[in-house]
Design a protein around this motif. Structure first.
Motif, mmCIF file in Angstrom:
data_model
loop_
_atom_site.group_PDB
_atom_site.id
_atom_site.type_symbol
_atom_site.label_atom_id
_atom_site.label_comp_id
_atom_site.label_asym_id
_atom_site.label_seq_id
_atom_site.Cartn_x
_atom_site.Cartn_y
_atom_site.Cartn_z
ATOM 1 N N LEU A 1 -6.538 -4.248 4.124
ATOM 2 C CA LEU A 1 -6.701 -3.596 4.900
ATOM 3 C C LEU A 1 -7.480 -4.121 6.586
ATOM 4 O O LEU A 1 -7.506 -4.883 7.617
ATOM 5 C CB LEU A 1 -6.601 -2.056 5.029
ATOM 6 C CG LEU A 1 -6.019 -1.314 4.869
ATOM 7 C CD1 LEU A 1 -5.833 0.172 5.636
ATOM 8 C CD2 LEU A 1 -4.393 -1.564 5.105
ATOM 9 N N ASN B 1 1.011 -1.201 -0.260
ATOM 10 C CA ASN B 1 0.022 -0.536 -0.092
ATOM 11 C C ASN B 1 0.709 1.448 0.310
ATOM 12 O O ASN B 1 0.354 2.616 -1.131
ATOM 13 C CB ASN B 1 -0.848 -0.418 0.796
ATOM 14 C CG ASN B 1 -2.031 -0.778 1.632
ATOM 15 O OD1 ASN B 1 -2.690 -1.247 -0.473
ATOM 16 N ND2 ASN B 1 -2.872 -0.728 2.131
ATOM 17 N N ASP C 1 4.475 6.986 4.678
ATOM 18 C CA ASP C 1 5.144 6.761 3.450
ATOM 19 C C ASP C 1 4.940 8.249 3.408
ATOM 20 O O ASP C 1 4.820 8.494 4.494
ATOM 21 C CB ASP C 1 3.977 5.760 2.683
ATOM 22 C CG ASP C 1 2.847 6.225 2.190
ATOM 23 O OD1 ASP C 1 2.697 7.539 2.436
ATOM 24 O OD2 ASP C 1 1.789 4.995 2.759
HETATM 25 P P1 ADP Z 1 -6.576 -1.291 -1.650
HETATM 26 O O1 ADP Z 1 -6.337 -3.200 -2.524
HETATM 27 O O2 ADP Z 1 -7.940 -0.963 -2.378
HETATM 28 O O3 ADP Z 1 -5.044 -1.153 -1.249
HETATM 29 P P2 ADP Z 1 -6.769 -1.728 1.786
HETATM 30 O O4 ADP Z 1 -7.550 -2.421 2.046
HETATM 31 O O5 ADP Z 1 -5.392 -2.325 1.318
HETATM 32 O O6 ADP Z 1 -7.377 -1.891 -0.019
HETATM 33 O O7 ADP Z 1 -7.021 0.056 1.744
HETATM 34 C C1 ADP Z 1 -8.302 0.373 1.198
HETATM 35 C C2 ADP Z 1 -7.876 1.601 1.123
HETATM 36 O O8 ADP Z 1 -7.035 2.364 1.976
HETATM 37 C C3 ADP Z 1 -7.579 2.139 -0.045
HETATM 38 O O9 ADP Z 1 -8.380 2.057 -0.948
HETATM 39 C C4 ADP Z 1 -6.839 4.062 0.290
HETATM 40 O O10 ADP Z 1 -7.844 4.330 -0.796
HETATM 41 C C5 ADP Z 1 -6.332 4.005 1.860
HETATM 42 N N1 ADP Z 1 -4.824 3.402 1.778
HETATM 43 C C6 ADP Z 1 -4.385 2.051 2.376
HETATM 44 N N2 ADP Z 1 -2.761 2.894 2.590
HETATM 45 C C7 ADP Z 1 -2.630 4.128 1.844
HETATM 46 C C8 ADP Z 1 -1.890 4.358 2.215
HETATM 47 N N3 ADP Z 1 -0.407 3.919 2.719
HETATM 48 N N4 ADP Z 1 -1.548 6.230 1.830
HETATM 49 C C9 ADP Z 1 -3.433 6.333 1.485
HETATM 50 N N5 ADP Z 1 -4.342 5.770 1.636
HETATM 51 C C10 ADP Z 1 -3.961 4.422 1.702
#
Ligand code: ADP
Length: 633
Positions: free
Chosen positions: A594, A529, A557
């Motif tokens: 997540l 991510n 990040d």
């Molecule tokens: P995805 O497969 O969409 O990344 P996740 O469950 O891992 O699904 O993340 C859910 C949402 O959280 C993402 O779609 C993104 O919008 C946000 N997100 C996750 N990690 C980050 C990050 N490091 N920086 C910004 N937004 C993030």
């Protein structure tokens, strides 16, 4: 009809008296003149009074004077016709008015009433008299029934304090006067009955007006608060009180709370809670009976404000179809003797108000359930929209690696076939080194597509396992330090251009009781991510710390960050921040990473979290409890 008969009777008597007058001597004529004078005086006295008691009192005074006797008294037959009650008197009997009741047939008055005839007793000491007072005070008596036609309505008697001879003439004159008095009594009674009927009609009309006003308000408002506010506003002047209050029971029915007030008690709105059965309102609610309190200082109150600010109170229960809806009470600053009429009026209004409240409460419940239903529909719509979005993303996500795979396979097929055509004698069966070199990267790319497909399908499977609570952990003592290092190295292989700063608190092993594959999944999800949502030239920092009895891993990040309003949502299934575009790499993601990560960490007894400011990157972290030291040996 009695009036008519009596009038006739009186005329009869007058005319017979007249006849007798005509035939008597001059002395008799003088007596007749006297009679007429007396009759006139007594009649004048009778017509000048409307109140029955005053009328009789006045008539007795005049009769006593005119007939030159010492005392006079009137007894009236009671409602059931069994007794004569002393009603008016001049003389010693006066102080016994209302306290003497003679059975019809007994004593002197009882005998006159029973016989319906006048009576003269010149020596009272010879007869039995009920009252010792009269016995001492009176020596002689003449009495006559008060008749209306055949009906005896009472008795009048005149008494002398000294022995006296009452004549037949006296008796006749008294009989004549008695018939006038009886007529006057009847008039006064009719007048009283008419007066009472008019008062009754006035009360009914007042009640109707009040009801009308309350009903108008009840129809006008459907919201409970508005309804009660408007009702109390009307009632306060209608009842002439300073304060009107409505208390409603709490949902558990143990207490009443002050719900609506008009008047000084507004000052304690929201602070009054009366236990059922206690204080004034609690008693009214428990007994379901009206309560009149003339002096609030003399009764126990649950709300001291009442005692401090008001003197008198009238309260009634609010009942609708036998159900207790609440209590209403009205209060006055000065002492007030609330009458039966006040109580009836308040009860009539309370019955209406109770129905209006029950209706408003019902309306409110319907409104609430409609709102709830609308909310649920919105949630379902939202879920359906999320599902549509998910399906389109999922199909896109699955199709990308599939297309890659298909292309790679086609290319490999093409090149290998072409190579076969150019086969040389040196290598009659095998492919040329050139062809193998060309195909090699295609195989690697296919591998990555397969891995990606595998990961997407695994995520989906994992999600349904979480939903069905079918996740099994293979726990073992694991060094979190080595695990983090390995994941970082793996990810760097796939993202060779990225910079990762690894900050380990300690070089010593950080031992946790964990399923290493699952924890690897979490770290690699955080890391991928961080790569996805930050520009390729920005570094990513991975930190491992030991804090107390837990280990903490965070991945920071320098990317877009996450709006504060989204921070709670990103951990839910399929949730993806609207409008966020990944900054590097081609993967889009299903919004599951997540969600799965949190489930894994929480199953290990740890916690997840994120700190982020929009535009300033994000730090995702998780903690795991440290394993207990292994027993030595
Ligand atoms: P995805 O497969 O969409 O990344 P996740 O469950 O891992 O699904 O993340 C859910 C949402 O959280 C993402 O779609 C993104 O919008 C946000 N997100 C996750 N990690 C980050 C990050 N490091 N920086 C910004 N937004 C993030």
């Amino acid at each position: 009809m009695d009036e008519q008969e009596t009038a006739e009777l009186t005329e009869d008597q007058l005319s017979s008296a007249g006849e007798r007058l005509a035939s008597t001597s001059t002395a008799s004529q003088a007596m007749a003149t006297r009679w007429l004078g007396i009759l006139q005086r007594v009649t004048e006295g009778a017509v000048s009074h409307r109140d029955l008691h005053e009328l009789l009192q006045e008539s007795l005074v005049r009769i006593r004077e005119a007939m030159e006797v010492d005392y006079a008294a009137v007894l009236l037959v009671n409602a059931d016709g069994t007794h004569l009650d002393l009603y008016a008197a001049c003389g010693p009997e006066e102080e016994m008015i209302g306290r003497v009741s003679v059975p019809v047939g007994r004593g002197v008055a009882g005998a006159i009433a029973a016989s319906g005839n006048p009576m003269v007793i010149n020596d009272l000491s010879r007869v039995k008299i009920e009252s010792p007072l009269l016995h001492a005070a009176m020596k002689s008596l003449v009495g006559a029934p008060l008749r209306l036609g055949e009906r005896v309505i009472g008795v009048i008697h005149l008494d002398s304090a000294r022995p006296h001879r009452f004549t037949d003439d006296d008796s006749q004159l008294l009989q004549l006067l008695a018939s006038h008095v009886a007529l006057a009594i009847e008039h006064a009674r009719l007048f009283e009955a008419e007066h009472a009927a008019r008062r009754e009609a006035e009360i009914i009309s007042r009640h109707l007006q009040a009801l009308q006003a309350v009903s108008d308000v009840a129809l006008e408002y459907t919201r409970l608060d508005d309804l009660l506010h408007a009702l109390l506003q009307r009632m306060q002047p209608m009842l002439g009180v300073e304060n009107v209050a409505i208390l409603l029971p709490t949902p558990d029915g143990h207490e009443l709370t002050l719900y609506s007030v008009r008047g000084p008690e507004e000052a304690v709105m929201g602070k009054v809670h009366v236990p059922m059965g206690q204080g004034v309102a609690g008693t009214i609610a428990a007994t379901r009976q009206p309560l009149v309190v003339e002096s609030l200082a003399t009764v126990p109150v649950a709300n001291p404000f009442l005692r401090e600010h008001f003197h008198s109170l009238l309260g009634v229960p609010l009942l609708a179809e036998g159900r207790l809806i609440g209590v209403i009470h009205v209060d006055t600053v000065q002492l007030r003797h609330f009458t039966d009429e006040d109580r009836q009026l308040l009860q009539v209004l309370a019955d209406r108000i109770a129905i209006a409240i029950a209706r408003a409460q019902q309306y409110e419940r319907v409104r609430q359930s409609r709102t709830e239903a609308e909310r649920q529909v919105a949630v379902l719509r939202e879920a359906a929209a999320r599902m549509d979005e998910f399906l389109s993303i999922a199909s896109h996500e699955l199709r990308t690696p599939l297309t890659n795979l298909a292309m790679n396979v086609q290319l490999m097929d093409l090149w290998l076939n072409a190579d076969r055509n150019q086969r040389t004698d040196e290598s009659p069966e095998g492919y040329t080194a050139q062809a193998v070199a060309k195909v090699q990267p295609l195989i690697q790319r296919s591998h990555r597509s397969i891995q990606r497909l595998d990961r997407l399908v695994s995520d989906l499977l994992e999600t349904s396992r979480i939903r069905e609570n079918r996740v099994a952990l293979q726990l073992r003592r694991t060094d979190l330090g080595s695990l983090v290092r390995e994941v970082v190295a793996e990810q760097l292989q796939a993202h060779a251009t990225r910079t990762v700063r690894l900050e380990l608190d300690t070089q010593a092993p950080v031992i946790v009781e964990a399923d290493p594959e699952r924890i690897e999944q979490v770290v690699s999800n955080y890391l991928s991510n961080a790569f996805k949502y930050s520009p390729p030239d920005q570094p990513v920092t991975v930190v491992l710390q030991v804090e107390g009895d837990e280990a903490r891993v965070s991945v920071r990040d320098e990317g877009l960050g996450i709006p504060a309003s989204e921070l709670d949502h990103i951990w839910t299934r399929f949730y993806r921040v609207a409008g966020v575009r990944h900054q590097s790499g081609s993967q889009v993601g299903l919004g599951l990473g997540l969600y799965i990560s949190r489930d894994i960490v929480e199953r290990h007894g740890g916690q997840v979290g994120v700190q982020s400011t929009l535009g300033e990157g994000a730090t995702f972290w998780f903690t795991l409890p440290l394993a207990r030291l292994e027993p030595a040996g």
